[in-house]
Design an enzyme around this catalytic site. Structure first.
Site, PDB file in Angstrom:
ATOM      1  CE  LYS A 190      -1.873   3.038   1.935  1.00  0.00           C
ATOM      2  NZ  LYS A 190      -1.614   4.455   1.547  1.00  0.00           N
ATOM      3  CD  GLU A 265      13.027   0.630   9.975  1.00  0.00           C
ATOM      4  OE1 GLU A 265      13.472   1.515  10.722  1.00  0.00           O
ATOM      5  OE2 GLU A 265      13.572  -0.463   9.800  1.00  0.00           O
ATOM      6  CB  CYS A 299      13.230   8.964   8.203  1.00  0.00           C
ATOM      7  SG  CYS A 299      14.330   7.836   7.357  1.00  0.00           S
ATOM      8  CD  GLU A 397       9.806  13.181  11.301  1.00  0.00           C
ATOM      9  OE1 GLU A 397       8.657  12.729  11.491  1.00  0.00           O
ATOM     10  OE2 GLU A 397      10.715  12.522  10.777  1.00  0.00           O
TER      11      GLU A 397
HETATM   12  P1  NAD Z   1       2.321   8.568   7.415  1.00  0.00           P
HETATM   13  O1  NAD Z   1       2.447   7.855   8.707  1.00  0.00           O
HETATM   14  O2  NAD Z   1       1.350   9.658   7.305  1.00  0.00           O
HETATM   15  O3  NAD Z   1       1.926   7.530   6.241  1.00  0.00           O
HETATM   16  C1  NAD Z   1       2.736   6.425   5.917  1.00  0.00           C
HETATM   17  C2  NAD Z   1       1.860   5.365   5.257  1.00  0.00           C
HETATM   18  O4  NAD Z   1       0.912   4.881   6.205  1.00  0.00           O
HETATM   19  C3  NAD Z   1       1.051   5.873   4.069  1.00  0.00           C
HETATM   20  O5  NAD Z   1       1.010   4.875   3.069  1.00  0.00           O
HETATM   21  C4  NAD Z   1      -0.329   6.059   4.676  1.00  0.00           C
HETATM   22  O6  NAD Z   1      -1.372   5.973   3.734  1.00  0.00           O
HETATM   23  C5  NAD Z   1      -0.382   4.900   5.649  1.00  0.00           C
HETATM   24  N1  NAD Z   1      -1.345   5.052   6.737  1.00  0.00           N
HETATM   25  C6  NAD Z   1      -1.771   6.196   7.328  1.00  0.00           C
HETATM   26  N2  NAD Z   1      -2.681   5.908   8.294  1.00  0.00           N
HETATM   27  C7  NAD Z   1      -2.809   4.558   8.327  1.00  0.00           C
HETATM   28  C8  NAD Z   1      -3.582   3.661   9.110  1.00  0.00           C
HETATM   29  N3  NAD Z   1      -4.425   4.089  10.064  1.00  0.00           N
HETATM   30  N4  NAD Z   1      -3.476   2.330   8.886  1.00  0.00           N
HETATM   31  C9  NAD Z   1      -2.636   1.879   7.922  1.00  0.00           C
HETATM   32  N5  NAD Z   1      -1.893   2.673   7.140  1.00  0.00           N
HETATM   33  C10 NAD Z   1      -1.963   4.010   7.339  1.00  0.00           C
HETATM   34  O7  NAD Z   1       3.788   9.035   7.035  1.00  0.00           O
HETATM   35  P2  NAD Z   1       4.215   9.957   5.801  1.00  0.00           P
HETATM   36  O8  NAD Z   1       3.774  11.350   6.103  1.00  0.00           O
HETATM   37  O9  NAD Z   1       3.791   9.305   4.542  1.00  0.00           O
HETATM   38  O10 NAD Z   1       5.799   9.843   5.875  1.00  0.00           O
HETATM   39  C11 NAD Z   1       6.609  10.675   6.605  1.00  0.00           C
HETATM   40  C12 NAD Z   1       7.036  10.004   7.913  1.00  0.00           C
HETATM   41  O11 NAD Z   1       7.732   8.786   7.640  1.00  0.00           O
HETATM   42  C13 NAD Z   1       8.022  10.841   8.711  1.00  0.00           C
HETATM   43  O12 NAD Z   1       7.670  10.788  10.066  1.00  0.00           O
HETATM   44  C14 NAD Z   1       9.355  10.132   8.495  1.00  0.00           C
HETATM   45  O13 NAD Z   1      10.323  10.327   9.482  1.00  0.00           O
HETATM   46  C15 NAD Z   1       8.924   8.721   8.422  1.00  0.00           C
HETATM   47  N6  NAD Z   1       9.940   7.899   7.755  1.00  0.00           N
HETATM   48  C16 NAD Z   1      10.671   7.030   8.497  1.00  0.00           C
HETATM   49  C17 NAD Z   1      11.676   6.272   7.897  1.00  0.00           C
HETATM   50  C18 NAD Z   1      12.480   5.297   8.703  1.00  0.00           C
HETATM   51  O14 NAD Z   1      13.087   4.435   8.101  1.00  0.00           O
HETATM   52  N7  NAD Z   1      12.518   5.404  10.010  1.00  0.00           N
HETATM   53  C19 NAD Z   1      11.905   6.392   6.527  1.00  0.00           C
HETATM   54  C20 NAD Z   1      11.135   7.299   5.792  1.00  0.00           C
HETATM   55  C21 NAD Z   1      10.142   8.044   6.430  1.00  0.00           C
END
Ligand code: NAD
Length: 504
Positions: A190, A265, A299, A397
């Site tokens: 997804k 992550e 991230c 963040e």
């Molecule tokens: P997000 O949490 O908003 O969304 C990530 C994914 O989760 C998307 O595909 C979204 O549709 C899905 N999602 C959202 N709500 C959900 C739910 N209730 N159930 C299942 N899936 C759901 O994150 P984002 O804004 O897309 O990404 C940015 C974040 O990701 C930042 O906090 C960043 O630090 C983090 N990040 C972490 C790493 C790592 O390796 N630690 C790497 C890249 C990004």
């Protein structure tokens, strides 16, 4: 031509599909409901394409296809070498399409094209790495001579649910897809709803490489619908999630009733600690790149720079001057260093932190929209100095081109400041004192530490965070461990030593 006109002139990539579709059981398909959502171009914020919006019914279909492929298809039973050959072909195909991929990614996400190209190559490398690793994989065997032999059967688990964010979307998808598939699982991906375009290439890539139908499935859609249905599907025993910490805890709670295997992550607010004995020019270069590459949507960004007081003024002055020279531009321009943020919602969030920062710190570079870019999600690289540790821009963040700089005096104070957040993803340390470097690394609360180095990662090393930055580590054989069950088998080699119950 003004930048504004340039923007209007930046053409959409050629040969876009009419709609971004799901990929289920070897076919590109629309949603059963026919629902779609808008996908925006971050340079104009105009909708340039529609994507199929999946819900529970689409996820049911995708999971059913993946389950069938796992239970009755050849993929999980193939020899590692056979799967490995196919996955090397996946890598070849990604490499062959790297420019197209970078073009789509850059257009959809606002990432500078040169950086999107680097990420495309990294995606290919992820496949090569895990294709090699499963062939070289050894499993434990334990022997008690003459008595017992024990060995480990490593088995794929089933349908893995992979949920990914919008920053470097294709590369982060590859990071989960490669180990999940290499170990013989089938998957439902997804992707993030802000950036579904590059993911639409996966179906054709896998089919052409020879991955059987049903092994790879993709459902587009919102987190609360498609993502949530995947998390709550009883036939998906594994969820690998990358995204925000708050989403991670919600997914953790939603997975609990099913006792799913979870890899998380999550977010970060990583410190870059610069001691007075460091090479200041190297440290400035690295810490500029560390927070402003990938538009700051990274991230592991070193978004809090802690600088020892003896060099603080010099550092801030150099840093601000260099940050002011960073080239903000159209994502498609090869000279661009910072492009457009992914989406207007994210732009508003980042800009709100820029305004908060003006109350909390001393603005020394940027501070708003660059003047040549009156529209689109452009933010000038922004630097705040003298930021106190309780400031929101120190603790939260931001995930954009915004950095907080804070002075410290002693090693102890530097360490306390570095550890003073809920996050613990990465830390960067700049010093030429060997003992200090290693002791600091030992004590800093971060899953990954770079000493006198930018974020250059060897794919064999563990990747992951501590505290609110994640649960579990992937990378190298740790990913193999996550995507497999290790069954132990015990064999008697000697006389059967039974304590006999009910003896006559
Ligand atoms: P997000 O949490 O908003 O969304 C990530 C994914 O989760 C998307 O595909 C979204 O549709 C899905 N999602 C959202 N709500 C959900 C739910 N209730 N159930 C299942 N899936 C759901 O994150 P984002 O804004 O897309 O990404 C940015 C974040 O990701 C930042 O906090 C960043 O630090 C983090 N990040 C972490 C790493 C790592 O390796 N630690 C790497 C890249 C990004």
């Amino acid at each position: 031509m003004t930048d504004q006109e340039n923007m209007a002139a930046a053409p959409a990539p050629a040969n876009l599909p009419e709609q971004i579709l799901h990929y289920i059981d070897g076919n590109y398909v629309p949603s059963l409901s026919g629902e779609t959502f808008d996908v925006l171009n971050p340079v104009t914020n105009e909708t340039y394409i529609q994507a199929a919006s999946g819900d529970k019914a689409d996820v049911e279909r995708a999971v059913a296809a993946a389950k069938k492929a796992f239970e009755t298809g050849p993929w999980p039973k193939m020899l590692p070498r056979e799967r490995s050959r196919i996955l090397h072909r996946v890598a070849d195909l990604i490499e062959a399409e790297d420019e197209r991929l970078a073009e789509l990614e850059s257009y959809d996400s606002g990432l500078p094209i040169t950086q999107a190209l680097g990420q495309a190559r990294r995606a290919a490398e992820n496949f090569r790495f895990f294709a090699d690793l499963v062939v070289a994989q050894v499993d434990d065997a334990f022997k008690v001579p003459g008595r017992q032999m024990n060995y480990v059967n490593r088995k794929p688990i089933g349908v893995a649910g992979l949920i990914t964010p919008w920053n470097t979307p294709f590369m982060l998808e590859s990071w989960k897809l490669a180990p999940a598939l290499a170990t013989g699982n089938t998957v439902v991906l997804k992707p993030a709803e802000f950036t579904p375009l590059s993911a639409s290439l996966w179906g054709n890539i896998f089919a052409e490489a020879g991955v059987p139908a049903g092994v790879f499935n993709l459902v587009n859609g919102l987190g609360e619908t498609a993502g949530d249905s995947l998390v709550k599907h009883p036939d998906v025993p594994l969820i690998s999630f990358t995204g925000e910490s708050s989403t991670g805890s919600l997914i953790f709670a939603n997975s609990a009733p099913f006792l799913k295997g979870l890899s998380m992550e999550l977010g970060g607010k990583s410190p870059a600690v610069v001691f007075a004995d460091a090479n200041v020019d190297d440290a400035v270069d690295a810490t500029i790149f560390g927070v402003f590459s990938l538009n700051g949507e990274r991230c592991t960004a070193g978004s809090r720079i802690l600088v020892q007081r003896d060099i603080y003024d010099e550092f801030v002055e150099k840093y601000a001057a260099q940050a002011s020279r960073i080239k903000v531009g159209l994502p498609s321009d090869p000279n661009t260093e910072v492009g457009a943020l992914v989406h207007p919602e994210h732009y508003d969030k980042v800009m709100s932190y820029v305004e908060i920062g003006k109350e909390e710190g001393r603005l020394v570079a940027g501070g708003g929209r660059p003047k040549d870019f009156p529209t689109g999600n452009f933010v000038a690289p922004t630097v705040f100095a003298d930021v106190a540790p309780d400031a929101r821009i120190f603790q939260e963040e931001i995930f954009g081109p915004v950095v907080a700089i804070t002075p410290f005096d002693t090693d102890e104070e530097g360490l306390a400041l570095a550890n003073n957040t809920k996050y613990g993803l990465a830390a960067y340390i700049w010093t030429n004192d060997l003992k200090r470097a290693h002791n600091f690394a030992q004590n800093v609360e971060a899953g990954m530490v770079w000493l006198n180095s930018n974020n250059v990662r060897d794919l064999r090393t563990p990747f992951g965070g501590v505290k609110a930055s994640g649960l579990g580590h992937e990378g190298g054989y740790r990913s193999i461990d996550f995507y497999t069950d290790q069954q132990s088998v015990q064999i008697n080699l000697g006389k059967v030593h039974n304590p006999t119950f009910g003896k006559q």
